[in-house]
Design a protein around this motif. Structure first.
Motif, short mmCIF file in Angstrom:
data_model
loop_
_atom_site.label_atom_id
_atom_site.label_comp_id
_atom_site.label_asym_id
_atom_site.label_seq_id
_atom_site.Cartn_x
_atom_site.Cartn_y
_atom_site.Cartn_z
N ALA A 86 -16.37 0.03 -68.65
CA ALA A 86 -16.99 -0.42 -67.42
C ALA A 86 -15.95 -0.67 -66.34
O ALA A 86 -14.82 -1.07 -66.60
N ARG A 87 -16.38 -0.47 -65.10
CA ARG A 87 -15.49 -0.74 -63.97
C ARG A 87 -15.71 -2.16 -63.46
O ARG A 87 -14.83 -2.76 -62.85
N LEU A 88 -16.91 -2.67 -63.72
CA LEU A 88 -17.23 -4.02 -63.25
C LEU A 88 -18.04 -4.73 -64.32
O LEU A 88 -18.97 -4.15 -64.87
N ILE A 89 -17.67 -5.98 -64.61
CA ILE A 89 -18.48 -6.76 -65.53
C ILE A 89 -19.04 -7.96 -64.78
O ILE A 89 -18.29 -8.70 -64.14
N VAL A 90 -20.34 -8.11 -64.87
CA VAL A 90 -20.98 -9.29 -64.29
C VAL A 90 -20.94 -10.39 -65.35
O VAL A 90 -21.45 -10.20 -66.45
N LEU A 91 -20.33 -11.49 -65.03
CA LEU A 91 -20.21 -12.59 -65.99
C LEU A 91 -21.07 -13.74 -65.48
O LEU A 91 -20.74 -14.38 -64.49
N ASP A 92 -22.18 -13.95 -66.15
CA ASP A 92 -23.14 -14.96 -65.69
C ASP A 92 -22.91 -16.26 -66.44
O ASP A 92 -23.45 -16.44 -67.53
N GLU A 93 -22.13 -17.15 -65.87
CA GLU A 93 -21.80 -18.44 -66.51
C GLU A 93 -21.30 -18.23 -67.94
O GLU A 93 -21.82 -18.82 -68.87
N PRO A 94 -20.29 -17.41 -68.13
CA PRO A 94 -19.92 -17.02 -69.49
C PRO A 94 -19.34 -18.15 -70.33
O PRO A 94 -19.34 -18.05 -71.54
N VAL A 95 -18.82 -19.21 -69.72
CA VAL A 95 -18.22 -20.26 -70.53
C VAL A 95 -18.96 -21.59 -70.44
O VAL A 95 -18.55 -22.57 -71.05
#
Lengths: 326, 322, 310
Positions: free
Chosen positions: B174-183
């Motif tokens: 992937a060129r972009l990863i959307v991280l939705d509140e990952p931590v």
């Protein structure tokens, strides 16, 4: 010095192992005390036993859990051996609890009035006009505007922050001496959290109630607590006044936690505590923190660390507490 | 100037609300209301906001899980909104996601190997040997033992599961990863591990991040640029250092004020706002923040401020600066 | 790299629990029944369809004189005074050994109930998955049908179907499938509705995974727990329905030894005080159904992810 309101001595709580086999020890010999008007923060990560302590005090452990030993003295009364009926009278009247999710704490079928009034009606026998007046006062105390109108609302008509305040009002309704708050701000927005924490401090000043604040967030502890107890794998590894804990942490786990707190504005890689979270079903002999401790030495592998007193009501459990092996 | 990996402009997502009863309230929830930003290759845009600000809806639109009401999304220069199946399929490979809850983002009855390989398998066939090799490679990248491939998610802790989710997101290059509140759902001591891992991966692979969070310190740690959202709009956007040192918008300042201290007794000078985020169904007129803003002027209730550049690279939507 | 060390995982949760927490009682009984059913030809002391062979002396003791084709009717079990043929559990109105008939009857009862419930399960689960995931049209069609079907009382419906189709083991299996599929559908439908909101399904959709694969790999394995528990409970009901149908004469046709049929044929014997004629098949049914239910209950608790821990 006045006697402590709550004295917990060598508390042990365990859970039945679902697959058979030895029970899991969730609280492993915890001792602390709490005075009137004091706020104690119990800090730990998941599985540390902090919530289990709270459940043990009010004797409402989930199915499969039980108090396996130790003593809990509240206002001079031993709670572990109290008959169930007396325990029920205690809950809500002397000891109240605030939970994490306000939607789960409030019954969607009843009005705000019903829910805040219940402890006042049941434990203090208030009725009629006096009861309505009391509920309005309580709602005012938790800064809910227009309490006389809002008390007729239902939980779903209020915002998350307001609901959590209502839960606080219900907790106060029985005029308890102790309130246990279990991660009450986790589901709240950041700005709402700030207001809620300010409110808790104000309420404590106004009512003199003692507060046990269970959280995993050291920032909250810095903001609201007078004393802090740090939990790791069921043991209380450090117990200090809040200033001392932040400026002079003695236990390696506390030190690691403080280092791991992200500082606003810093772009450096965060300090990551090496190793894995402890597995309660397979704790090592000796100190539970050994596999992650930068100072671990031979005594840590062999023996459980002793409780070293650092001053009045200040303790740490470590073989290297004084900076040299004990 | 390099083409941004993701360029969003004029993005809107409105949800019509049907009247429950005749004569009842009808309306539109402007979940995302004219949002624009761009992310360069290997960069991180952090998005901060509280509940109802639209960051989650925005992430779903960016992921092409729901279509926008209007606006443009360009990936490597190519327009995605209204694009054909082939373009969309290619886009799905380029943009992946990691969700907040590690306990529900991995299919409980699938082995880790299958979970990680699924995004690739959705697009092309993969021989067994090749699949195994690729999965082992990805597991090593995120710091997990290759033997983990044969195990099931419930055998792993929360932090480890997030690593598996990250490995899955990387599987299609992937060129972009959307991280939705990952931590947000992880313990404090584990958060640092995952954040550091993300930073390492970015340095190694050149992948860009859209990092959504509510913890200011965490977001600021990993982002190059930060956008602050309130009720569907971006109210301030700028480089990380600039924003952290001199926040301009009153709401940004409020967020800083509300951030927890790192030492007891630490006082913040910023003023905390009153009240809570109003309902997205009936937002205040003009500037949505004006009822809670300590600096509100009469103009704020009438005219909505526009996002404008105050200092090069630092934009803010506030009448105090126009 | 953050920490590229070998993973120190929490120990795998055992698939099978330790021996002490298994539900022994139902497992033992069910095992006995299954073993008895499977190995009936080896275990049964007599043939189920033929009367117990009697000697001339026994015949004389029973009827006063010996004659050809003699069989001892309604003989009590060996431990009761007056028993002539000394069989384990007694003989029935045609002189056939009850114990042997029970064993062979177990085959029928188990076969019919297991196969019928399985057919119902496969059909019902598939429909539930489709109704829950394939869109509003399918949802409406299938769930309206299910709701309507659920209003039919199972027993009466089964009797009705059996009068149409007639007796016979194959027919009973079909009838059971037709009567019980809708319970599964409703159960699976409800589970699918909540499952499809979960992140891992959403993620598969975002990745463009086909709907069929999502149903097969993401939804189906996660509803199986519930389906299996429901299965064990329905098996008990199915056995009772089969017994009733046989009892009424529209189930398994004689001379096959269905337990329900055995009870039906010996009703009169009960009035004469010959309790063994009815008690053994009745006990067998009760034990099988109880064991299935207990096992189902244990499974339900064991498989429940909401069990609380520390």
């Amino acid at each position: 010095m006045a006697p402590a309101l709550l004295e917990v001595t060598d508390l042990h709580a365990e859970f039945r192992n679902r697959d058979g086999g030895a029970p899991l020890s969730a609280v492993d010999g915890v001792s602390f005390d709490l005075h009137q008007g004091e706020t104690l923060g119990v800090v730990g990560e998941s599985g540390s036993g902090k919530t289990t302590i709270a459940h043990s005090i009010i004797r409402m452990l989930p199915p499969g859990g039980r108090i396996a030993g130790g003593s809990i003295r509240f206002d001079g009364v031993e709670l572990t051996t109290l008959p169930a009926r007396d325990m029920r009278r205690l809950r809500g009247a002397e000891v109240a609890m605030i939970l994490q999710d306000p939607m789960a704490s409030l019954d969607p079928m009843f009005t705000i009035f019903d829910q805040v009034a219940e402890p006042a009606r049941y434990h203090r026998g208030l009725r009629g006009r006096a009861l309505v007046g009391e509920v309005a006062d309580l709602l005012r105390q938790v800064r809910i505007p227009s309490p006389k109108q809002r008390m007729r609302d239902y939980p779903h008509q209020m915002s998350g922050g307001q609901r959590q305040r209502v839960v606080g009002a219900a907790a106060l309704a029985g005029r308890p001496k102790l309130i246990i708050a279990d991660e009450p701000t986790t589901s709240l927005d950041v700005t709402v959290q700030r207001q809620y924490l300010d409110l808790l401090k104000t309420l404590q000043r106004e009512t003199g109630v003692a507060l046990i604040f269970i959280t995993h967030d050291l920032g909250i502890v810095a903001k609201v607590c007078d004393r802090v107890a740090v939990m790791y794998a069921g043991r209380m590894v450090e117990q200090r006044p809040v200033e001392r804990l932040f400026h002079d942490p003695r236990h390696p786990y506390t030190q690691a936690l403080l280092r791991a707190m992200p500082k606003l504005g810093s772009a450096e890689p965060l300090f990551a505590i090496p190793g894995q979270a402890p597995n309660l079903a397979a704790l090592p002999r000796g100190c539970s923190f050994q596999s992650r401790c930068p100072q671990a030495g031979a005594p840590c592998l062999a023996e459980r660390p002793p409780t070293v007193a650092l001053g009045l009501r200040q303790e740490v459990q470590c073989h290297f507490a004084e900076g040299a092996p004990s | 100037m390099t083409t941004p990996v993701l360029e969003v402009s004029g993005l809107k997502k409105h949800f019509p609300v049907r009247a429950r009863l005749p004569g009842g309230a009808r309306g539109v929830v402007r979940a995302v209301d004219d949002v624009a930003f761009s992310i360069g290759p290997g960069e991180t845009l952090g998005v901060i906001g509280e509940s109802g600000c639209g960051k989650t809806t925005m992430s779903r639109v960016v992921l092409a899980a729901i279509p926008p009401t209007s606006g443009s999304i360009r990936c490597d220069g190519e327009e995605i909104v209204g694009a054909g199946r082939r373009t969309l399929a290619a886009y799905r490979r380029k943009v992946q996601v990691v969700f907040q809850d590690p306990f529900s983002s991995l299919s409980p009855r699938m082995r880790v190997e299958e979970i990680i390989a699924e995004p690739i398998l959705a697009h092309r066939r993969l021989g067994k040997a090749e699949r195994r090799r690729r999965v082992a490679e990805l597991l090593a990248l995120v710091g997990l033992d290759p033997a983990a491939a044969r195990r099931y998610p419930h055998e792993f802790s929360g932090g480890q599961r997030q690593r598996i989710a990250i490995a899955r997101a990387l599987s299609t290059d992937a060129r972009l990863i959307v991280l939705d509140e990952p931590v947000s759902a992880l313990d404090a001591s584990i958060r640092a591990h995952v954040i550091n891992l993300l930073r390492d991966l970015q340095a190694r692979l050149g992948v860009a991040y859209l990092f959504i969070g509510h913890d200011l310190a965490v977001v600021a740690n990993i982002s190059h640029e930060i956008a602050v959202m309130y009720l569907g709009k971006i109210v301030e956007i700028g480089g990380r250092d600039a924003l952290v040192e001199t926040p301009l918008h009153p709401y940004t300042k409020a967020l800083f004020a509300a951030a927890l201290p790192s030492l007891p007794g630490e006082q913040r000078e910023e003023v905390a706002p009153d009240g809570e985020v109003p309902s997205a169904l009936d937002p205040p007129s003009g500037c949505h923040f004006h009822p809670r803003c300590p600096f509100a002027m009469p103009r704020c209730a009438e005219i909505a401020p526009v996002l404008a550049e105050h200092v090069p690279g630092h934009r803010v939507a506030c009448h105090l600066y126009s | 790299m953050a920490d590229a060390v070998a993973v120190d995982n929490p120990p795998r949760r055992r698939l099978l629990p330790r021996l002490t927490s298994l539900p022994w009682i139902p497992l033992v009984f069910l095992s006995l029944l299954i073993v008895g059913a499977v190995f009936a030809p080896l275990i049964a002391p007599h043939r189920p369809l033929d009367p117990v062979a009697v000697t001339a002396a026994q015949c004389k003791a029973a009827y006063g004189q010996a004659f050809d084709g003699c069989y001892i009717k309604d003989d009590p079990p060996f431990f009761i005074a007056g028993s002539i043929a000394k069989t384990l559990l007694g003989t029935d109105y045609l002189g056939r050994d009850i114990f042997s008939r029970l064993l062979y009857g177990a085959r029928i009862s188990l076969f019919v109930s297991l196969v019928g419930t399985t057919f119902a399960g496969v059909l019902g689960t598939a429909l539930g998955l489709i109704a829950g995931y394939m869109g509003p049209i399918w949802q409406q069609i299938i769930m309206r049908l299910t709701d309507a079907w659920l209003t039919l009382p199972p027993l009466i419906f089964a009797i009705l179907l059996s009068t149409i189709r007639g007796p016979g083991i194959g027919n009973i299996v079909i009838i059971l499938a037709v009567v019980f599929w809708c319970g599964y559908t409703r159960l699976v439908y409800a589970e699918v509705l909540s499952l499809r909101q979960r992140d891992f399904v959403l993620l598969a959709e975002i990745n463009g995974v086909s709907r069929f694969r999502i149903m097969r790999r993401h939804l189906l394995p996660n509803v199986l727990n519930t389906v299996v528990v429901y299965f064990t409970l329905i098996v008990g009901v199915a056995i009772i329905i089969e017994s009733i149908l046989s009892f009424l004469g529209v189930g398994v046709p004689p001379p096959e030894p269905s337990w329900g049929l055995m009870i039906a044929q010996e009703r009169d014997g009960l009035l004469e005080g010959k309790w063994w004629l009815v008690a053994w098949p009745g006990l067998a049914i009760m034990i099988l159904v109880l064991s299935a239910n207990m096992l189902g209950d244990w499974l339900r608790v064991r498989l429940d992810p909401h069990f609380q821990g520390p």
